[in-house]
Design a protein around this motif. Structure first.
Motif, PDB file in Angstrom:
ATOM      1  N   LEU A   1       3.462   7.437  -5.992  1.00 12.90           N
ATOM      2  CA  LEU A   1       4.129   6.241  -5.462  1.00 12.90           C
ATOM      3  C   LEU A   1       4.714   6.510  -4.080  1.00 12.90           C
ATOM      4  O   LEU A   1       4.605   5.680  -3.178  1.00 12.90           O
ATOM      5  CB  LEU A   1       5.222   5.770  -6.423  1.00 12.90           C
ATOM      6  CG  LEU A   1       4.723   5.192  -7.742  1.00 12.90           C
ATOM      7  CD1 LEU A   1       5.898   4.914  -8.682  1.00 12.90           C
ATOM      8  CD2 LEU A   1       3.913   3.925  -7.509  1.00 12.90           C
ATOM      9  N   GLY A   2       5.318   7.683  -3.894  1.00  9.84           N
ATOM     10  CA  GLY A   2       5.903   8.020  -2.598  1.00  9.84           C
ATOM     11  C   GLY A   2       4.856   8.111  -1.499  1.00  9.84           C
ATOM     12  O   GLY A   2       5.043   7.580  -0.397  1.00  9.84           O
ATOM     13  N   LEU A   3       3.753   8.781  -1.792  1.00 13.77           N
ATOM     14  CA  LEU A   3       2.675   8.901  -0.809  1.00 13.77           C
ATOM     15  C   LEU A   3       2.055   7.543  -0.503  1.00 13.77           C
ATOM     16  O   LEU A   3       1.861   7.180   0.664  1.00 13.77           O
ATOM     17  CB  LEU A   3       1.606   9.863  -1.323  1.00 13.77           C
ATOM     18  CG  LEU A   3       1.946  11.344  -1.278  1.00 13.77           C
ATOM     19  CD1 LEU A   3       1.099  12.128  -2.283  1.00 13.77           C
ATOM     20  CD2 LEU A   3       1.746  11.894   0.120  1.00 13.77           C
ATOM     21  N   LEU A   4       1.752   6.791  -1.550  1.00 11.85           N
ATOM     22  CA  LEU A   4       1.112   5.489  -1.373  1.00 11.85           C
ATOM     23  C   LEU A   4       2.007   4.533  -0.589  1.00 11.85           C
ATOM     24  O   LEU A   4       1.558   3.885   0.367  1.00 11.85           O
ATOM     25  CB  LEU A   4       0.764   4.902  -2.745  1.00 11.85           C
ATOM     26  CG  LEU A   4      -0.161   3.697  -2.771  1.00 11.85           C
ATOM     27  CD1 LEU A   4      -1.515   4.036  -2.174  1.00 11.85           C
ATOM     28  CD2 LEU A   4      -0.338   3.221  -4.200  1.00 11.85           C
ATOM     29  N   LEU A   5       3.258   4.455  -0.956  1.00 11.01           N
ATOM     30  CA  LEU A   5       4.187   3.572  -0.231  1.00 11.01           C
ATOM     31  C   LEU A   5       4.377   4.032   1.208  1.00 11.01           C
ATOM     32  O   LEU A   5       4.472   3.197   2.109  1.00 11.01           O
ATOM     33  CB  LEU A   5       5.526   3.493  -0.961  1.00 11.01           C
ATOM     34  CG  LEU A   5       5.501   2.744  -2.288  1.00 11.01           C
ATOM     35  CD1 LEU A   5       6.847   2.852  -3.004  1.00 11.01           C
ATOM     36  CD2 LEU A   5       5.137   1.274  -2.072  1.00 11.01           C
ATOM     37  N   SER A   6       4.411   5.329   1.421  1.00  8.16           N
ATOM     38  CA  SER A   6       4.538   5.848   2.787  1.00  8.16           C
ATOM     39  C   SER A   6       3.352   5.396   3.640  1.00  8.16           C
ATOM     40  O   SER A   6       3.526   5.011   4.796  1.00  8.16           O
ATOM     41  CB  SER A   6       4.599   7.377   2.787  1.00  8.16           C
ATOM     42  OG  SER A   6       5.768   7.830   2.177  1.00  8.16           O
ATOM     43  N   GLY A   7       2.169   5.443   3.073  1.00  6.85           N
ATOM     44  CA  GLY A   7       0.990   5.002   3.797  1.00  6.85           C
ATOM     45  C   GLY A   7       0.956   3.511   4.031  1.00  6.85           C
ATOM     46  O   GLY A   7       0.432   3.043   5.038  1.00  6.85           O
ATOM     47  N   MET A   8       1.543   2.750   3.121  1.00 11.85           N
ATOM     48  CA  MET A   8       1.505   1.288   3.237  1.00 11.85           C
ATOM     49  C   MET A   8       2.541   0.743   4.219  1.00 11.85           C
ATOM     50  O   MET A   8       2.295  -0.281   4.853  1.00 11.85           O
ATOM     51  CB  MET A   8       1.712   0.659   1.859  1.00 11.85           C
ATOM     52  CG  MET A   8       0.556   0.911   0.916  1.00 11.85           C
ATOM     53  SD  MET A   8       0.888   0.415  -0.778  1.00 11.85           S
ATOM     54  CE  MET A   8       1.027  -1.342  -0.611  1.00 11.85           C
ATOM     55  N   VAL A   9       3.672   1.397   4.338  1.00 10.40           N
ATOM     56  CA  VAL A   9       4.750   0.818   5.154  1.00 10.40           C
ATOM     57  C   VAL A   9       4.824   1.377   6.571  1.00 10.40           C
ATOM     58  O   VAL A   9       5.561   0.850   7.389  1.00 10.40           O
ATOM     59  CB  VAL A   9       6.134   0.976   4.474  1.00 10.40           C
ATOM     60  CG1 VAL A   9       6.153   0.308   3.116  1.00 10.40           C
ATOM     61  CG2 VAL A   9       6.551   2.423   4.386  1.00 10.40           C
ATOM     62  N   THR A  10       4.080   2.423   6.864  1.00 12.27           N
ATOM     63  CA  THR A  10       4.150   2.997   8.204  1.00 12.27           C
ATOM     64  C   THR A  10       3.145   2.316   9.117  1.00 12.27           C
ATOM     65  O   THR A  10       1.990   2.121   8.766  1.00 12.27           O
ATOM     66  CB  THR A  10       3.886   4.507   8.178  1.00 12.27           C
ATOM     67  OG1 THR A  10       2.666   4.764   7.502  1.00 12.27           O
ATOM     68  CG2 THR A  10       5.019   5.242   7.487  1.00 12.27           C
ATOM     69  N   ALA A  11       3.617   1.930  10.283  1.00 19.58           N
ATOM     70  CA  ALA A  11       2.774   1.233  11.255  1.00 19.58           C
ATOM     71  C   ALA A  11       2.572   2.109  12.482  1.00 19.58           C
ATOM     72  O   ALA A  11       3.361   3.008  12.753  1.00 19.58           O
ATOM     73  CB  ALA A  11       3.418  -0.087  11.669  1.00 19.58           C
TER      74      ALA A  11
END
Length: 134
Positions: free
Chosen positions: A114-124
């Motif tokens: 979840l941490g990795l996936l969310l990090s990839g989704m929210v970083t622009a």
């Protein structure tokens, strides 16, 4: 350096450290049964192959951090992979006879995924961020 690149670096180095610490705990032990395998930090069952996987994930994160696209791909790909590993830990806690995935590893893999996936989704990208003036 974008936030995705920095997070990819951080996760990458963390996985490398965990992989090396795992070898200190396991040596070359290949026990795949999560109840019998040596425990990293007394909590997480690991074996030599598991440690190699951590090292590979770490190196992928470090090298992926060289570009925004590579970092984002690493964060999303590793996140999905760790979510699959968490689910696999419920179904096959001995990792199909290869690596221990059961026990405390299930929760850890879920948290990491979840941490990795969310990090990839929210970083622009830096140039994708909308700037406002006041």
């Amino acid at each position: 350096m974008t936030a995705a690149q920095r997070l990819s670096q951080i996760f990458g180095w963390a996985f490398v450290i965990v992989g090396l610490a795992g070898f200190a705990a396991t040596g070359t032990d290949m026990t795949a049964d999560h109840t019998l395998a040596p425990k990293l930090f007394g909590l997480f069952p690991v074996n030599a192959l598991h440690n190699v996987v951590h090292l590979v994930f770490g190196l992928c994160g470090i090298f992926g951090a060289r570009s925004y696209g590579g970092a984002r791909a690493y964060l999303l790909g590793a996140g999905l992979t760790y979510l699959v590993l968490a689910a696999l830990g419920y179904v096959a806690p001995n990792g199909l006879g290869l690596v221990p995935l059961g026990g405390n590893d299930i929760g850890l893999h879920l948290f990491l995924g979840l941490g990795l996936l969310l990090s990839g989704m929210v970083t622009a990208r830096r140039d994708d961020v909308v700037r406002t003036t006041v």
